[in-house]
Design a protein around this motif. Structure first.
Motif, mmCIF file in Angstrom:
data_model
loop_
_atom_site.group_PDB
_atom_site.id
_atom_site.type_symbol
_atom_site.label_atom_id
_atom_site.label_comp_id
_atom_site.label_asym_id
_atom_site.label_seq_id
_atom_site.Cartn_x
_atom_site.Cartn_y
_atom_site.Cartn_z
ATOM 1 N N VAL A 48 4.361 -10.491 -14.967
ATOM 2 C CA VAL A 48 5.072 -10.532 -16.245
ATOM 3 C C VAL A 48 6.458 -9.917 -16.121
ATOM 4 C CG1 VAL A 48 5.060 -9.666 -18.616
ATOM 5 C CG2 VAL A 48 2.957 -10.572 -17.608
ATOM 6 N N ALA A 49 6.575 -8.842 -15.317
ATOM 7 C CA ALA A 49 7.858 -8.150 -15.159
ATOM 8 C C ALA A 49 8.927 -9.051 -14.560
ATOM 9 C CB ALA A 49 7.685 -6.900 -14.303
ATOM 10 N N PRO A 66 0.798 -1.234 0.000
ATOM 11 C CA PRO A 66 0.000 0.000 0.000
ATOM 12 C C PRO A 66 0.822 1.270 0.000
ATOM 13 C CG PRO A 66 -0.090 -1.086 2.156
ATOM 14 C CD PRO A 66 0.576 -2.037 1.221
ATOM 15 N N TRP A 67 2.080 1.214 0.455
ATOM 16 C CA TRP A 67 2.901 2.420 0.509
ATOM 17 C C TRP A 67 3.694 2.658 -0.774
ATOM 18 C CZ3 TRP A 67 3.605 -1.994 3.409
ATOM 19 C CH2 TRP A 67 4.727 -2.777 3.100
ATOM 20 N N ARG A 68 3.559 1.774 -1.730
ATOM 21 C CA ARG A 68 4.263 1.918 -2.999
ATOM 22 C C ARG A 68 3.284 2.271 -4.116
ATOM 23 N NH1 ARG A 68 9.264 -1.579 -4.729
ATOM 24 N NH2 ARG A 68 10.590 -1.467 -2.885
ATOM 25 N N GLY A 69 3.756 3.058 -5.086
ATOM 26 C CA GLY A 69 2.960 3.354 -6.260
ATOM 27 C C GLY A 69 2.976 2.199 -7.241
ATOM 28 N N VAL A 70 2.297 2.366 -8.385
ATOM 29 C CA VAL A 70 2.185 1.314 -9.388
ATOM 30 C C VAL A 70 3.559 0.888 -9.894
ATOM 31 C CG1 VAL A 70 1.435 0.861 -11.760
ATOM 32 C CG2 VAL A 70 -0.155 1.877 -10.118
ATOM 33 N N LEU A 71 4.388 1.847 -10.308
ATOM 34 C CA LEU A 71 5.714 1.507 -10.812
ATOM 35 C C LEU A 71 6.544 0.811 -9.743
ATOM 36 C CD1 LEU A 71 7.971 1.637 -12.908
ATOM 37 C CD2 LEU A 71 8.465 3.970 -12.147
ATOM 38 N N ALA A 72 6.498 1.326 -8.529
ATOM 39 C CA ALA A 72 7.299 0.746 -7.451
ATOM 40 C C ALA A 72 6.831 -0.664 -7.099
ATOM 41 C CB ALA A 72 7.249 1.637 -6.218
ATOM 42 N N ASN A 73 5.528 -0.925 -7.188
ATOM 43 C CA ASN A 73 5.024 -2.278 -6.967
ATOM 44 C C ASN A 73 5.447 -3.209 -8.097
ATOM 45 O OD1 ASN A 73 3.135 -3.159 -4.645
ATOM 46 N ND2 ASN A 73 2.501 -1.042 -5.012
ATOM 47 N N ALA A 74 5.368 -2.716 -9.319
ATOM 48 C CA ALA A 74 5.662 -3.561 -10.474
ATOM 49 C C ALA A 74 7.127 -3.975 -10.551
ATOM 50 C CB ALA A 74 5.262 -2.835 -11.756
ATOM 51 N N SER A 111 19.041 -2.583 -8.990
ATOM 52 C CA SER A 111 18.789 -1.340 -8.280
ATOM 53 C C SER A 111 17.400 -0.826 -8.629
ATOM 54 C CB SER A 111 19.825 -0.290 -8.672
ATOM 55 O OG SER A 111 19.647 0.097 -10.032
ATOM 56 N N ARG A 112 16.864 0.056 -7.788
ATOM 57 C CA ARG A 112 15.546 0.620 -8.069
ATOM 58 C C ARG A 112 15.543 1.354 -9.402
ATOM 59 N NH1 ARG A 112 13.043 2.994 -2.368
ATOM 60 N NH2 ARG A 112 12.973 0.970 -1.267
ATOM 61 N N ARG A 113 16.632 2.063 -9.694
ATOM 62 C CA ARG A 113 16.701 2.816 -10.949
ATOM 63 C C ARG A 113 16.667 1.881 -12.145
ATOM 64 N NH1 ARG A 113 21.210 7.385 -11.747
ATOM 65 N NH2 ARG A 113 19.810 8.322 -10.189
ATOM 66 N N GLU A 114 17.466 0.813 -12.108
ATOM 67 C CA GLU A 114 17.508 -0.113 -13.231
ATOM 68 C C GLU A 114 16.188 -0.884 -13.345
ATOM 69 O OE1 GLU A 114 18.718 -2.361 -16.509
ATOM 70 O OE2 GLU A 114 19.362 -0.427 -15.680
ATOM 71 N N ALA A 115 15.620 -1.279 -12.200
ATOM 72 C CA ALA A 115 14.343 -1.986 -12.229
ATOM 73 C C ALA A 115 13.248 -1.092 -12.825
ATOM 74 C CB ALA A 115 13.959 -2.446 -10.828
ATOM 75 N N LEU A 132 12.071 -7.506 -9.860
ATOM 76 C CA LEU A 132 13.416 -7.186 -10.345
ATOM 77 C C LEU A 132 14.320 -6.737 -9.199
ATOM 78 C CD1 LEU A 132 12.506 -5.370 -13.676
ATOM 79 C CD2 LEU A 132 13.146 -7.755 -13.317
ATOM 80 N N GLU A 133 13.763 -6.002 -8.239
ATOM 81 C CA GLU A 133 14.543 -5.642 -7.054
ATOM 82 C C GLU A 133 14.947 -6.902 -6.289
ATOM 83 O OE1 GLU A 133 12.661 -2.722 -4.571
ATOM 84 O OE2 GLU A 133 11.998 -1.535 -6.282
ATOM 85 N N ASN A 134 14.025 -7.867 -6.213
ATOM 86 C CA ASN A 134 14.331 -9.115 -5.517
ATOM 87 C C ASN A 134 15.419 -9.921 -6.221
ATOM 88 O OD1 ASN A 134 12.419 -8.549 -3.566
ATOM 89 N ND2 ASN A 134 10.819 -9.816 -4.474
#
Length: 274
Positions: free
Chosen positions: A167-168, A107-115, A125-129, A119-121
């Motif tokens: 899918v991501a 809930p604390w993340r936006g759509v892009l950050a959730n999607a 990095s957040r930027r590359e993901a 890739l973060e896992n």
């Protein structure tokens, strides 16, 4: 009558050991117990690479348990599960992405950050993901919602984000567990059309669990019926492909006498499986 698909989806690179060659998923004599309860008994399944399998059956028959075993979250007590040549749990997990019944968006993340979570896992990095996920937002009709948090989204949009996240992960096997079960009928129909179009562009092996027989027949090229617990595969029905996308094509499909007969066949198997 059903139209024949013009061409198969393009194959993924055979140089990648995680990519499908021949059989995508295979279960042989799979049994799973929880305490004194037999959830699944001697289940056999073969899912060719790049095909879409639908699984229907009574509540509690072990459909979700099968998905858990396929993706390596749990192991069978007997039998074997193979995903693209991997029979061990870590290997199966590396090849599968699971979309659960609930979207489970943070809930604390936006759509892009959730999607970008998968890739973060994987260590990006957040930027590359974000860079890798950004092009998918347009494709999935979510670009204008990139910074929206889940509470600001409709149920249909949340499910779309959940599928985008699946899918991501860029896994060759997608496991979809009642992805639209909690949605109203209009939103569900819209997302079925949308998902079918997305899967046509994504060369993935798909296993869909659903209680909706029409949904299974609309989205899959084969549907299997499981018995009441302990779950066994008691019937398998091949589904001819059909042309076109969108609401008009879906309505024509649902009204086709051959489709109605196929639906009645699966429903009859379900009645016998109780």
């Amino acid at each position: 009558m059903f139209a024949r698909r013009s061409s198969p989806p393009p194959a993924l690179s055979s140089s990648d050991p995680l990519q499908p060659v021949g059989t995508g998923v295979e279960l042989r004599g799979v049994t799973k117990r929880f305490g004194q309860t037999d959830a699944v008994a001697s289940a056999d399944l073969t899912v060719p690479a790049h095909s879409r399998l639908g699984i229907v059956g009574p509540s509690g028959c072990g459909k979700s348990t099968l998905l858990s075993m396929i993706c390596g979250l749990i192991d069978p007590d007997a039998g074997t599960v193979d995903v693209l040549g991997a029979a061990d749990a870590p290997g199966r997990l590396a090849r599968c992405a699971w979309m659960p019944q609930r979207d489970l968006l943070l809930p604390w993340r936006g759509v892009l950050a959730n999607a970008r979570i998968p890739l973060e896992n994987q260590g990006l990095s957040r930027r590359e993901a974000s860079r890798r996920v950004q092009p998918l937002l347009d494709r999935f009709g979510l670009a204008e919602f990139a910074d929206h948090r889940p509470a600001q989204l409709s149920g249909g949009l949340r499910q779309r984000v959940s599928f985008l996240r699946t899918v991501a992960a860029d896994k060759p096997v997608l496991l979809l567990d009642e992805p639209f079960g909690a949605l109203d009928s209009i939103t569900r129909a819209d997302l079925q059309d949308w998902l079918r179009a997305m899967l046509a562009d994504e060369p993935r092996t798909v296993v869909l669990v659903t209680h909706d027989v029409e949904e299974a027949l609309l989205l899959c090229d084969r549907v299997v019926v499981m018995s009441a617990r302990p779950g066994r595969v008691v019937a398998s029905v091949d589904v001819p492909p059909y042309a076109g996308t969108g609401a008009a094509a879906r309505r024509a499909r649902l009204a086709d006498p051959d489709f109605v007969a196929l639906r009645d066949t699966v429903l009859a198997h379900l009645e016998s499986a109780r």
